[in-house]
Scaffold this motif. Structure first.
Motif, mmCIF file in Angstrom:
data_model
loop_
_atom_site.group_PDB
_atom_site.id
_atom_site.type_symbol
_atom_site.label_atom_id
_atom_site.label_comp_id
_atom_site.label_asym_id
_atom_site.label_seq_id
_atom_site.Cartn_x
_atom_site.Cartn_y
_atom_site.Cartn_z
ATOM 1 N N ASP A 1 0.826 -1.200 0.000
ATOM 2 C CA ASP A 1 0.000 0.000 0.000
ATOM 3 C C ASP A 1 0.868 1.262 0.000
ATOM 4 O O ASP A 1 0.595 2.224 -0.727
ATOM 5 C CB ASP A 1 -0.915 0.004 1.227
ATOM 6 N N LEU A 2 1.917 1.253 0.804
ATOM 7 C CA LEU A 2 2.814 2.411 0.882
ATOM 8 C C LEU A 2 3.454 2.708 -0.470
ATOM 9 O O LEU A 2 3.468 3.861 -0.923
ATOM 10 C CB LEU A 2 3.900 2.155 1.931
ATOM 11 N N VAL B 1 2.991 10.070 2.157
ATOM 12 C CA VAL B 1 1.898 9.101 2.258
ATOM 13 C C VAL B 1 2.043 8.155 3.449
ATOM 14 O O VAL B 1 1.131 7.362 3.726
ATOM 15 C CB VAL B 1 1.759 8.277 0.958
ATOM 16 N N LYS C 1 -4.248 3.300 8.052
ATOM 17 C CA LYS C 1 -5.029 2.193 7.486
ATOM 18 C C LYS C 1 -4.722 0.870 8.192
ATOM 19 O O LYS C 1 -5.594 0.023 8.347
ATOM 20 C CB LYS C 1 -4.726 2.015 5.994
ATOM 21 N N ARG D 1 2.372 1.743 -3.465
ATOM 22 C CA ARG D 1 1.333 2.131 -4.429
ATOM 23 C C ARG D 1 0.955 3.605 -4.258
ATOM 24 O O ARG D 1 0.897 4.371 -5.218
ATOM 25 C CB ARG D 1 0.104 1.240 -4.282
ATOM 26 N N GLU D 2 0.722 4.021 -3.016
ATOM 27 C CA GLU D 2 0.345 5.416 -2.748
ATOM 28 C C GLU D 2 1.491 6.377 -3.079
ATOM 29 O O GLU D 2 1.262 7.464 -3.611
ATOM 30 C CB GLU D 2 -0.086 5.583 -1.290
ATOM 31 N N ALA D 3 2.719 5.988 -2.767
ATOM 32 C CA ALA D 3 3.876 6.830 -3.088
ATOM 33 C C ALA D 3 4.064 6.941 -4.596
ATOM 34 O O ALA D 3 4.441 8.008 -5.106
ATOM 35 C CB ALA D 3 5.134 6.272 -2.431
ATOM 36 N N SER D 4 3.788 5.865 -5.312
ATOM 37 C CA SER D 4 3.881 5.892 -6.768
ATOM 38 C C SER D 4 2.861 6.861 -7.362
ATOM 39 O O SER D 4 3.188 7.650 -8.259
ATOM 40 C CB SER D 4 3.657 4.483 -7.329
ATOM 41 N N ILE D 5 1.647 6.820 -6.854
ATOM 42 C CA ILE D 5 0.612 7.744 -7.323
ATOM 43 C C ILE D 5 1.018 9.181 -7.035
ATOM 44 O O ILE D 5 0.913 10.066 -7.885
ATOM 45 C CB ILE D 5 -0.741 7.411 -6.666
ATOM 46 N N ARG D 6 1.519 9.421 -5.816
ATOM 47 C CA ARG D 6 1.949 10.775 -5.430
ATOM 48 C C ARG D 6 3.088 11.261 -6.314
ATOM 49 O O ARG D 6 3.114 12.410 -6.742
ATOM 50 C CB ARG D 6 2.374 10.762 -3.964
ATOM 51 N N THR E 1 -0.832 8.283 6.179
ATOM 52 C CA THR E 1 -2.097 7.733 5.681
ATOM 53 C C THR E 1 -2.059 6.211 5.676
ATOM 54 O O THR E 1 -3.007 5.551 6.120
ATOM 55 C CB THR E 1 -2.373 8.246 4.250
ATOM 56 N N SER E 2 -0.971 5.640 5.214
ATOM 57 C CA SER E 2 -0.844 4.190 5.167
ATOM 58 C C SER E 2 -0.780 3.596 6.577
ATOM 59 O O SER E 2 -1.376 2.550 6.843
ATOM 60 C CB SER E 2 0.399 3.770 4.389
#
Length: 77
Positions: A42-43, A67, A74, A45-50, A70-71
């Motif tokens: 998750d970390l 991120v 969760k 994936r979210e960092a990649s989006i950011r 946030t992770s």
């Protein structure tokens, strides 16, 4: 010779026992490892989006720091 397991179960159990000072059930280390794996997935994936949103070519430490909270929320349990 191929390894028979994905991680050293004894090491995980020893670390958790040292921090909690409580006995673990038979497969608790597997659940801990799986939760850790999901958290890292998750970390990243979210960092990649950011990173993509900010126009970076790859994942940077800055994106991970942004991120991280946030992770962690969760997976707090």
């Amino acid at each position: 010779m191929a390894p028979s397991q994905a991680y050293p179960r004894g090491t995980v159990k020893r670390i958790v026992k040292a921090h909690t000072k409580r006995p673990l059930s038979k497969n608790a280390d597997i659940m801990i490892f799986l939760d850790y794996t999901l958290f890292m997935q998750d970390l990243i994936r979210e960092a990649s989006i950011r990173s993509k949103q900010s126009g970076e070519k790859g994942i940077s430490a800055t994106a991970i720091k942004k991120v991280r909270e946030t992770s962690l929320r969760k997976f707090k349990g």
